[in-house]
Design a protein around this motif. Structure first.
Motif, PDB file in Angstrom:
ATOM      1  N   GLN A 272       0.829  -1.199   0.000  1.00  0.00           N
ATOM      2  CA  GLN A 272       0.000   0.000   0.000  1.00  0.00           C
ATOM      3  C   GLN A 272       0.870   1.258   0.000  1.00  0.00           C
ATOM      4  O   GLN A 272       1.709   1.449   0.887  1.00  0.00           O
ATOM      5  CB  GLN A 272      -0.925   0.009   1.212  1.00  0.00           C
ATOM      6  CG  GLN A 272      -1.902   1.178   1.223  1.00  0.00           C
ATOM      7  CD  GLN A 272      -2.892   1.067   2.385  1.00  0.00           C
ATOM      8  OE1 GLN A 272      -2.811   0.162   3.211  1.00  0.00           O
ATOM      9  NE2 GLN A 272      -3.816   1.991   2.444  1.00  0.00           N
ATOM     10  N   GLY A 273       0.670   2.109  -0.997  1.00  0.00           N
ATOM     11  CA  GLY A 273       1.420   3.347  -1.102  1.00  0.00           C
ATOM     12  C   GLY A 273       2.783   3.211  -1.746  1.00  0.00           C
ATOM     13  O   GLY A 273       3.423   4.212  -2.038  1.00  0.00           O
ATOM     14  N   CYS A 274       3.243   1.980  -1.963  1.00  0.00           N
ATOM     15  CA  CYS A 274       4.568   1.744  -2.553  1.00  0.00           C
ATOM     16  C   CYS A 274       4.370   1.270  -3.988  1.00  0.00           C
ATOM     17  O   CYS A 274       4.406   0.068  -4.284  1.00  0.00           O
ATOM     18  CB  CYS A 274       5.341   0.708  -1.746  1.00  0.00           C
ATOM     19  SG  CYS A 274       5.632   1.175  -0.018  1.00  0.00           S
ATOM     20  N   HIS A 275       4.171   2.203  -4.892  1.00  0.00           N
ATOM     21  CA  HIS A 275       3.743   1.857  -6.245  1.00  0.00           C
ATOM     22  C   HIS A 275       4.845   1.157  -7.034  1.00  0.00           C
ATOM     23  O   HIS A 275       4.571   0.222  -7.794  1.00  0.00           O
ATOM     24  CB  HIS A 275       3.280   3.118  -6.964  1.00  0.00           C
ATOM     25  CG  HIS A 275       2.182   3.856  -6.250  1.00  0.00           C
ATOM     26  ND1 HIS A 275       0.947   3.281  -6.001  1.00  0.00           N
ATOM     27  CD2 HIS A 275       2.147   5.099  -5.698  1.00  0.00           C
ATOM     28  CE1 HIS A 275       0.194   4.144  -5.340  1.00  0.00           C
ATOM     29  NE2 HIS A 275       0.899   5.246  -5.135  1.00  0.00           N
ATOM     30  N   GLY A 276       6.084   1.589  -6.878  1.00  0.00           N
ATOM     31  CA  GLY A 276       7.181   0.943  -7.591  1.00  0.00           C
ATOM     32  C   GLY A 276       7.365  -0.495  -7.155  1.00  0.00           C
ATOM     33  O   GLY A 276       7.520  -1.398  -7.983  1.00  0.00           O
ATOM     34  N   ILE A 277       7.355  -0.720  -5.842  1.00  0.00           N
ATOM     35  CA  ILE A 277       7.491  -2.070  -5.310  1.00  0.00           C
ATOM     36  C   ILE A 277       6.331  -2.944  -5.772  1.00  0.00           C
ATOM     37  O   ILE A 277       6.519  -4.104  -6.155  1.00  0.00           O
ATOM     38  CB  ILE A 277       7.565  -2.022  -3.766  1.00  0.00           C
ATOM     39  CG1 ILE A 277       8.915  -1.447  -3.328  1.00  0.00           C
ATOM     40  CG2 ILE A 277       7.340  -3.406  -3.154  1.00  0.00           C
ATOM     41  CD1 ILE A 277       9.029  -1.215  -1.846  1.00  0.00           C
ATOM     42  N   ALA A 278       5.123  -2.405  -5.759  1.00  0.00           N
ATOM     43  CA  ALA A 278       3.945  -3.177  -6.176  1.00  0.00           C
ATOM     44  C   ALA A 278       4.076  -3.630  -7.625  1.00  0.00           C
ATOM     45  O   ALA A 278       3.740  -4.774  -7.960  1.00  0.00           O
ATOM     46  CB  ALA A 278       2.678  -2.338  -5.998  1.00  0.00           C
ATOM     47  N   GLN A 279       4.588  -2.761  -8.488  1.00  0.00           N
ATOM     48  CA  GLN A 279       4.731  -3.116  -9.892  1.00  0.00           C
ATOM     49  C   GLN A 279       5.746  -4.232 -10.088  1.00  0.00           C
ATOM     50  O   GLN A 279       5.531  -5.151 -10.884  1.00  0.00           O
ATOM     51  CB  GLN A 279       5.134  -1.880 -10.703  1.00  0.00           C
ATOM     52  CG  GLN A 279       4.019  -0.848 -10.828  1.00  0.00           C
ATOM     53  CD  GLN A 279       4.470   0.412 -11.543  1.00  0.00           C
ATOM     54  OE1 GLN A 279       5.630   0.540 -11.931  1.00  0.00           O
ATOM     55  NE2 GLN A 279       3.558   1.361 -11.697  1.00  0.00           N
ATOM     56  N   VAL A 280       6.859  -4.170  -9.353  1.00  0.00           N
ATOM     57  CA  VAL A 280       7.866  -5.226  -9.487  1.00  0.00           C
ATOM     58  C   VAL A 280       7.339  -6.536  -8.911  1.00  0.00           C
ATOM     59  O   VAL A 280       7.539  -7.609  -9.484  1.00  0.00           O
ATOM     60  CB  VAL A 280       9.187  -4.828  -8.795  1.00  0.00           C
ATOM     61  CG1 VAL A 280      10.228  -5.933  -8.969  1.00  0.00           C
ATOM     62  CG2 VAL A 280       9.715  -3.518  -9.347  1.00  0.00           C
ATOM     63  N   ARG A 281       6.633  -6.448  -7.782  1.00  0.00           N
ATOM     64  CA  ARG A 281       6.101  -7.676  -7.177  1.00  0.00           C
ATOM     65  C   ARG A 281       5.115  -8.370  -8.123  1.00  0.00           C
ATOM     66  O   ARG A 281       5.049  -9.602  -8.180  1.00  0.00           O
ATOM     67  CB  ARG A 281       5.426  -7.364  -5.844  1.00  0.00           C
ATOM     68  CG  ARG A 281       5.228  -8.618  -4.985  1.00  0.00           C
ATOM     69  CD  ARG A 281       4.277  -8.355  -3.835  1.00  0.00           C
ATOM     70  NE  ARG A 281       4.748  -7.361  -2.911  1.00  0.00           N
ATOM     71  CZ  ARG A 281       5.506  -7.633  -1.838  1.00  0.00           C
ATOM     72  NH1 ARG A 281       5.897  -8.864  -1.601  1.00  0.00           N
ATOM     73  NH2 ARG A 281       5.854  -6.660  -1.015  1.00  0.00           N
ATOM     74  N   GLN A 282       4.345  -7.589  -8.872  1.00  0.00           N
ATOM     75  CA  GLN A 282       3.419  -8.190  -9.833  1.00  0.00           C
ATOM     76  C   GLN A 282       4.154  -8.967 -10.910  1.00  0.00           C
ATOM     77  O   GLN A 282       3.597  -9.899 -11.505  1.00  0.00           O
ATOM     78  CB  GLN A 282       2.559  -7.090 -10.480  1.00  0.00           C
ATOM     79  CG  GLN A 282       1.505  -6.517  -9.546  1.00  0.00           C
ATOM     80  CD  GLN A 282       0.785  -5.321 -10.143  1.00  0.00           C
ATOM     81  OE1 GLN A 282       1.045  -4.923 -11.278  1.00  0.00           O
ATOM     82  NE2 GLN A 282      -0.112  -4.727  -9.375  1.00  0.00           N
ATOM     83  N   ARG A 283       5.403  -8.608 -11.161  1.00  0.00           N
ATOM     84  CA  ARG A 283       6.213  -9.345 -12.127  1.00  0.00           C
ATOM     85  C   ARG A 283       6.881 -10.553 -11.488  1.00  0.00           C
ATOM     86  O   ARG A 283       7.113 -11.573 -12.150  1.00  0.00           O
ATOM     87  CB  ARG A 283       7.271  -8.419 -12.730  1.00  0.00           C
ATOM     88  CG  ARG A 283       6.671  -7.262 -13.525  1.00  0.00           C
ATOM     89  CD  ARG A 283       7.717  -6.210 -13.829  1.00  0.00           C
ATOM     90  NE  ARG A 283       8.806  -6.736 -14.634  1.00  0.00           N
ATOM     91  CZ  ARG A 283       9.986  -6.125 -14.806  1.00  0.00           C
ATOM     92  NH1 ARG A 283      10.202  -4.952 -14.198  1.00  0.00           N
ATOM     93  NH2 ARG A 283      10.921  -6.658 -15.555  1.00  0.00           N
ATOM     94  N   ILE A 284       7.210 -10.464 -10.193  1.00  0.00           N
ATOM     95  CA  ILE A 284       7.861 -11.580  -9.498  1.00  0.00           C
ATOM     96  C   ILE A 284       6.890 -12.723  -9.265  1.00  0.00           C
ATOM     97  O   ILE A 284       7.236 -13.905  -9.446  1.00  0.00           O
ATOM     98  CB  ILE A 284       8.447 -11.112  -8.145  1.00  0.00           C
ATOM     99  CG1 ILE A 284       9.587 -10.116  -8.361  1.00  0.00           C
ATOM    100  CG2 ILE A 284       8.945 -12.297  -7.321  1.00  0.00           C
ATOM    101  CD1 ILE A 284      10.106  -9.498  -7.078  1.00  0.00           C
ATOM    102  N   ASP A 285       5.670 -12.398  -8.835  1.00  0.00           N
ATOM    103  CA  ASP A 285       4.729 -13.433  -8.401  1.00  0.00           C
ATOM    104  C   ASP A 285       4.495 -14.527  -9.443  1.00  0.00           C
ATOM    105  O   ASP A 285       4.497 -15.719  -9.095  1.00  0.00           O
ATOM    106  CB  ASP A 285       3.398 -12.789  -7.988  1.00  0.00           C
ATOM    107  CG  ASP A 285       3.508 -12.022  -6.678  1.00  0.00           C
ATOM    108  OD1 ASP A 285       4.534 -12.175  -5.985  1.00  0.00           O
ATOM    109  OD2 ASP A 285       2.571 -11.265  -6.343  1.00  0.00           O
ATOM    110  N   PRO A 286       4.296 -14.201 -10.733  1.00  0.00           N
ATOM    111  CA  PRO A 286       4.100 -15.278 -11.717  1.00  0.00           C
ATOM    112  C   PRO A 286       5.328 -16.175 -11.860  1.00  0.00           C
ATOM    113  O   PRO A 286       5.186 -17.397 -12.055  1.00  0.00           O
ATOM    114  CB  PRO A 286       3.823 -14.521 -13.017  1.00  0.00           C
ATOM    115  CG  PRO A 286       3.322 -13.182 -12.590  1.00  0.00           C
ATOM    116  CD  PRO A 286       4.075 -12.871 -11.342  1.00  0.00           C
ATOM    117  N   PHE A 287       6.517 -15.600 -11.761  1.00  0.00           N
ATOM    118  CA  PHE A 287       7.727 -16.415 -11.837  1.00  0.00           C
ATOM    119  C   PHE A 287       7.793 -17.381 -10.664  1.00  0.00           C
ATOM    120  O   PHE A 287       8.106 -18.568 -10.835  1.00  0.00           O
ATOM    121  CB  PHE A 287       8.979 -15.527 -11.844  1.00  0.00           C
ATOM    122  CG  PHE A 287       9.376 -15.051 -13.204  1.00  0.00           C
ATOM    123  CD1 PHE A 287      10.103 -15.865 -14.059  1.00  0.00           C
ATOM    124  CD2 PHE A 287       9.019 -13.789 -13.637  1.00  0.00           C
ATOM    125  CE1 PHE A 287      10.466 -15.431 -15.323  1.00  0.00           C
ATOM    126  CE2 PHE A 287       9.379 -13.340 -14.898  1.00  0.00           C
ATOM    127  CZ  PHE A 287      10.108 -14.162 -15.742  1.00  0.00           C
TER     128      PHE A 287
END
Length: 223
Positions: free
Chosen positions: A120-135
């Motif tokens: 929440q509030g950490c937009h850059g981290i959220a975007q990277v995590r969305q890429r990590i999770d599928p891997f």
């Protein structure tokens, strides 16, 4: 005749602003690593030896600062996930990725907070995590399909598992900061699904006196 604006004063100002930003980020990185992300921007200002207003001019809230410190760390984690998925042996890939995450958490308490916390509030981290999770989901699925991972283990089981390692890191750090690997190995053996022989435990059990030291240090950190 045209008049050219004098920009000589603007350049030092921009240089000073960048130096202050770097000082703030470096101070936050040190505090996050040692104390976790539950600190204030006032704490960061004091550690950076700048005014609180200087911090707020660069970062309007703590979440922006967390983004500034940890977004690249998660990009590195994404690259580790890509390498783990490409590993020839699925189990080795899973262990490699989990070991890299846990080693990072052992060195940086704030990284553990970010891995196990909210975006929440950490937009850059959220975007990277969305890429990590599928891997990571593919890493787990591939290992399970190979028969090397227990068939009843799901991706979301790994968040409490990482939390267990985080607790082992916190408990052990005052005695032996690397001894979390012993308990990591115990957990890995519990995840195996192919009946292979148990791995040899790294590290050692703590003595009674060392347990007392670890307990006292843990109590001081949580007061």
């Amino acid at each position: 005749m045209s008049v050219r604006a004098d920009t000589s004063a603007a350049k030092p100002l921009r240089a000073d602003a960048e130096r202050n930003r770097r000082r703030i980020v470096d101070a936050a990185r040190e505090l996050f690593a040692s104390r976790g992300i539950d600190i204030t921007l006032d704490d960061v200002a004091a550690h950076a030896k700048v005014g609180v207003g200087t911090v707020y001019r660069r970062f309007s809230c703590k979440e922006e600062l967390i983004d500034g410190v940890f977004e690249q760390r998660l990009v590195d984690m994404l690259e580790n996930a890509e390498r783990a998925l490409a590993a020839e042996d699925p189990w080795d890939g899973l262990v490699q990725f989990l070991g890299d995450v846990c080693a990072g958490m052992a060195l940086d308490r704030g990284l553990g907070d970010v891995v196990l916390g909210s975006d929440q509030g950490c937009h850059g981290i959220a975007q990277v995590r969305q890429r990590i999770d599928p891997f990571f989901a593919k890493i787990v699925e591939r290992t399970r399909a190979s028969g090397q991972l227990r068939p009843d283990i799901e991706v979301n089981d790994f968040y409490p598992i990482l939390g267990m390692i985080g607790a082992a890191v916190e408990f052990s750090t005052s005695v032996d900061a690397q001894n979390w690997r012993r308990y990591f190995t115990v957990l890995l053996d519990g995840l195996r699904g192919d009946g292979v022989p148990l791995a040899e435990l790294p590290g050692r059990p703590f003595t009674d006196a060392e347990v007392d030291v670890a307990k006292a240090a843990l109590h001081r950190r949580r007061r």
